[in-house]
Motif scaffolding. Structure first.
Motif, PDB file in Angstrom:
ATOM      1  N   GLY A 163       0.942  -0.980  -0.155  1.00  0.00           N
ATOM      2  CA  GLY A 163       0.108   0.134   0.000  1.00  0.00           C
ATOM      3  C   GLY A 163       0.877   1.269   0.083  1.00  0.00           C
ATOM      4  N   PRO A 164       0.320   2.464  -0.054  1.00  0.00           N
ATOM      5  CA  PRO A 164       1.161   3.786  -0.328  1.00  0.00           C
ATOM      6  C   PRO A 164       1.617   4.262   1.055  1.00  0.00           C
ATOM      7  CG  PRO A 164      -1.284   3.898  -0.476  1.00  0.00           C
ATOM      8  CD  PRO A 164      -1.268   2.673  -0.231  1.00  0.00           C
ATOM      9  N   LEU A 165       1.069   3.879   2.091  1.00  0.00           N
ATOM     10  CA  LEU A 165       1.362   4.495   3.511  1.00  0.00           C
ATOM     11  C   LEU A 165       2.802   4.348   4.003  1.00  0.00           C
ATOM     12  CD1 LEU A 165      -1.996   4.271   5.607  1.00  0.00           C
ATOM     13  CD2 LEU A 165      -1.106   6.117   4.125  1.00  0.00           C
ATOM     14  N   LEU A 166       3.086   3.262   4.132  1.00  0.00           N
ATOM     15  CA  LEU A 166       4.639   2.744   4.674  1.00  0.00           C
ATOM     16  C   LEU A 166       5.548   3.054   3.595  1.00  0.00           C
ATOM     17  CD1 LEU A 166       3.883  -0.239   7.025  1.00  0.00           C
ATOM     18  CD2 LEU A 166       4.085   1.994   7.679  1.00  0.00           C
ATOM     19  N   THR A 184      -2.940  16.569  15.010  1.00  0.00           N
ATOM     20  CA  THR A 184      -3.795  16.731  16.296  1.00  0.00           C
ATOM     21  C   THR A 184      -5.442  16.099  15.711  1.00  0.00           C
ATOM     22  OG1 THR A 184      -4.162  19.181  15.704  1.00  0.00           O
ATOM     23  CG2 THR A 184      -2.790  18.554  17.540  1.00  0.00           C
ATOM     24  N   ALA A 185      -5.335  16.131  14.471  1.00  0.00           N
ATOM     25  CA  ALA A 185      -6.624  15.691  13.837  1.00  0.00           C
ATOM     26  C   ALA A 185      -6.351  15.158  12.188  1.00  0.00           C
ATOM     27  CB  ALA A 185      -7.748  16.696  13.961  1.00  0.00           C
ATOM     28  N   ALA A 186      -6.988  14.119  12.063  1.00  0.00           N
ATOM     29  CA  ALA A 186      -6.555  13.703  10.386  1.00  0.00           C
ATOM     30  C   ALA A 186      -7.913  13.406   9.896  1.00  0.00           C
ATOM     31  CB  ALA A 186      -5.873  12.670  10.638  1.00  0.00           C
ATOM     32  N   SER A 187      -8.044  13.661   8.722  1.00  0.00           N
ATOM     33  CA  SER A 187      -9.264  13.285   7.777  1.00  0.00           C
ATOM     34  C   SER A 187      -8.503  12.834   6.235  1.00  0.00           C
ATOM     35  CB  SER A 187     -10.202  14.338   7.487  1.00  0.00           C
ATOM     36  OG  SER A 187     -11.119  14.096   6.322  1.00  0.00           O
ATOM     37  N   ALA A 188      -9.135  11.241   6.078  1.00  0.00           N
ATOM     38  CA  ALA A 188      -8.174  10.997   4.931  1.00  0.00           C
ATOM     39  C   ALA A 188      -9.532   9.825   4.397  1.00  0.00           C
ATOM     40  CB  ALA A 188      -7.320  10.273   5.411  1.00  0.00           C
ATOM     41  N   VAL A 189      -9.057   9.748   3.150  1.00  0.00           N
ATOM     42  CA  VAL A 189      -9.932   8.997   2.114  1.00  0.00           C
ATOM     43  C   VAL A 189      -8.674   8.166   1.451  1.00  0.00           C
ATOM     44  CG1 VAL A 189     -11.570   8.547   0.092  1.00  0.00           C
ATOM     45  CG2 VAL A 189     -11.815  10.567   1.833  1.00  0.00           C
ATOM     46  N   GLY A 190      -9.145   6.664   1.699  1.00  0.00           N
ATOM     47  CA  GLY A 190      -8.321   5.728   0.782  1.00  0.00           C
ATOM     48  C   GLY A 190      -9.267   4.767  -0.365  1.00  0.00           C
ATOM     49  N   VAL A 197      -4.745  -4.102  -1.212  1.00  0.00           N
ATOM     50  CA  VAL A 197      -4.179  -2.806  -0.376  1.00  0.00           C
ATOM     51  C   VAL A 197      -4.653  -1.719  -0.919  1.00  0.00           C
ATOM     52  CG1 VAL A 197      -1.926  -3.904  -0.240  1.00  0.00           C
ATOM     53  CG2 VAL A 197      -2.309  -2.342  -1.961  1.00  0.00           C
ATOM     54  N   LEU A 198      -4.610  -0.456  -0.270  1.00  0.00           N
ATOM     55  CA  LEU A 198      -5.076   0.496  -0.726  1.00  0.00           C
ATOM     56  C   LEU A 198      -4.095   1.088  -1.828  1.00  0.00           C
ATOM     57  CD1 LEU A 198      -5.331   2.790   2.562  1.00  0.00           C
ATOM     58  CD2 LEU A 198      -7.251   1.736   0.938  1.00  0.00           C
ATOM     59  N   GLY A 199      -4.823   1.769  -2.906  1.00  0.00           N
ATOM     60  CA  GLY A 199      -4.169   2.178  -4.250  1.00  0.00           C
ATOM     61  C   GLY A 199      -3.802   3.434  -4.060  1.00  0.00           C
ATOM     62  N   GLN A 200      -4.344   4.219  -3.605  1.00  0.00           N
ATOM     63  CA  GLN A 200      -4.115   5.620  -3.075  1.00  0.00           C
ATOM     64  C   GLN A 200      -4.878   6.184  -1.797  1.00  0.00           C
ATOM     65  OE1 GLN A 200      -5.541   8.567  -6.114  1.00  0.00           O
ATOM     66  NE2 GLN A 200      -6.832   7.114  -6.981  1.00  0.00           N
ATOM     67  N   VAL A 201      -4.235   7.306  -1.415  1.00  0.00           N
ATOM     68  CA  VAL A 201      -4.778   7.936  -0.137  1.00  0.00           C
ATOM     69  C   VAL A 201      -4.538   9.609  -0.259  1.00  0.00           C
ATOM     70  CG1 VAL A 201      -4.417   8.352   2.120  1.00  0.00           C
ATOM     71  CG2 VAL A 201      -4.246   6.057   1.352  1.00  0.00           C
ATOM     72  N   GLY A 202      -5.754  10.182   0.051  1.00  0.00           N
ATOM     73  CA  GLY A 202      -5.531  11.726   0.123  1.00  0.00           C
ATOM     74  C   GLY A 202      -5.966  11.968   1.557  1.00  0.00           C
TER      75      GLY A 202
END
Length: 321
Positions: A163-166, A184-190, A197-202
Motif C-alpha cells: 500500500g502507499p502509506l508505509l 492533532t486531527a486527521a481526515s483521509a480517504v483511501g 491494499v490501498l491504491g491511493q490515499v488523500g
C-alpha cells in the motif's frame, strides 16, 4: 541486514560517496546472503541476523529488511550494542517505533531512521530557511508522491504490508510533521486496489504548528497507480517554499516572496543537481559523524521526529478504515 532493492543502491552510494566499508551482509537465508554478498563484492555473508550483529568486524548495522522486520532487526542490533540505522519507516506503527527508541535510549546505543531526505543538503537548506524565519509564519504544507509500480511489485502484497502509506506516504508526512509539528486531527480517504491494499490515499491533517505560529494544516496525496509531479510546498506569510519534484531527493529549492497588490519580487532559486539514489550516502556520513562524536541520536532526524511521522501514519491509516 537484508538483501533487497535498497541494499544495492545503498552500497553503491556508500562506496562512491564515503570511505566507509561494507564488511558483511546478513539474511535469514544463507543462500540469499551469499548470493548478495558475491554480487555486491562484500567479504562476509551471514545466514542469520544474530551472526551479523555478533560479527566483531561490524561497527554499525544498517537494517534494510522489509517493513515487518524493522523492529526485530533494530532490537537485535541494539541488544548487541551496535549503532543502528533503520530503513524507513522506523517500524510498522508508533507503538513499535517507541519500543525501538526506548531500547536504544536504555542501552545508550546510537539509533536513527534511514529517512534519507533529512540528511540531504537540499533539506538542510530548507532547515536553515525555516530556522531563520525567511518564510514568516508557516501555515501549511502540501505534498504529493505518486509512482507507477509493476503489478507484481511487493507494494501490492498485503502480506508484506503493501500500500502507499508505509512506502510513499512516509515522505510527505515526514515533511509535514517536521515543519508543522504533531498531528492533532486527521481526515483521509483511501481508494482500494484489487490486490487488497490501498491504491491511493488523500489526507488533510491539522498540526500543532511551529512555535508561536498556531495550528496549521497539511494536505497529502500518495498513489501507487501512476506518476505524479511529486512536488511539495511550505506556505508562509512572507514567502512560499517550493520543492520541485521529486521533493524527497536532491534538487532545487525555490523561495517565492509573498504576493499582494504590488509587484512580486522574483523567486530566489538555489540550484542543485538531481543525483537520485546516489545521495543515500549522506545518511551514512551523518551516522559516522554522530558515532564518532559519541551521540546516540542525530539532530537531523532525532527519534522524536521519526515517532511523530509514525503517529501521523497511524492517524491517516485509522481515518481510511
Amino acid at each position: 541486514m537484508g538483501t533487497g532493492w535498497i541494499v544495492e543502491r545503498f552500497v553503491g552510494a556508500l562506496r562512491a560517496g564515503t570511505r566507509q566499508d561494507v564488511s558483511a551482509l546478513g539474511s535469514r537465508s544463507g543462500d540469499r546472503a551469499r548470493d548478495a554478498a558475491q554480487r555486491l563484492g562484500v567479504e562476509r555473508a551471514h545466514g542469520s541476523w544474530a551472526d551479523l550483529v555478533a560479527d566483531p568486524g561490524v561497527d554499525v548495522v544498517y537494517v534494510a529488511t522489509g517493513h515487518a522486520d524493522h523492529l526485530a532487526g533494530a532490537l537485535a542490533a541494539i541488544e548487541a550494542g551496535k549503532p543502528v540505522l533503520v530503513e524507513k519507516p522506523l517500524a510498522l506503527d508508533a507503538a513499535q517505533g517507541q519500543r525501538v527508541a526506548d531500547a536504544a535510549r536504555a542501552a545508550g546505543v546510537f539509533c536513527a531512521e534511514a529517512f534519507w531526505s533529512a540528511y540531504l543538503p537540499r533539506w538542510d537548506v530548507v532547515r536553515q530557511l525555516l530556522d531563520d524565519g525567511v518564510l514568516g509564519r508557516v501555515s501549511a504544507v502540501d505534498a504529493d508522491l505518486g509512482e507507477h509500480f509493476d503489478p507484481h511489485h511487493r507494494v501490492f502484497d498485503p502480506a508484506q504490508h503493501g500500500g502507499p502509506l508505509l512506502d510513499l506516504a512516509t515522505y510527505p508526512l515526514a515533511l509535514a510533521t517536521w515543519v508543522l509539528g504533531e498531528v492533532t486531527a486527521a481526515s483521509a480517504v483511501g481508494v482500494p486496489h484489487p490486490s487488497g491494499v490501498l491504491g491511493q490515499v488523500g489526507a488533510v491533517l491539522q498540526h500543532t504548528g511551529r512555535e508561536g505560529g498556531g495550528p496549521a494544516l497539511s494536505a497529502v496525496h500518495t498513489t501507487l497507480l501512476g506518476d505524479t509531479p511529486t512536488t511539495a510546498h511550505v506556505v508562509g506569510d512572507r514567502a512560499t517554499l517550493r520543492l520541485p519534484g521529486p521533493f524527497y531527493a536532491s534538487g532545487d529549492v525555490v523561495v517565492v516572496p509573498a504576493g499582494g497588490s504590488g509587484a512580486r519580487p522574483d523567486p530566489v532559486v538555489r540550484r542543485e543537481p538531481e543525483t537520485g539514489h546516489a545521495g543515500l550516502f549522506w545518511q551514512a556520513a551523518e551516522v559516522a559523524r554522530c558515532v564518532a562524536a559519541g551521540l546516540t541520536e542525530t539532530p537531523l532526524r532525532p527519534l522524536a521526529q521519526s515517532l511523530a511521522t509514525l503517529r501521523a501514519l497511524d492517524a491517516v491509516a485509522a481515518a481510511t478504515r
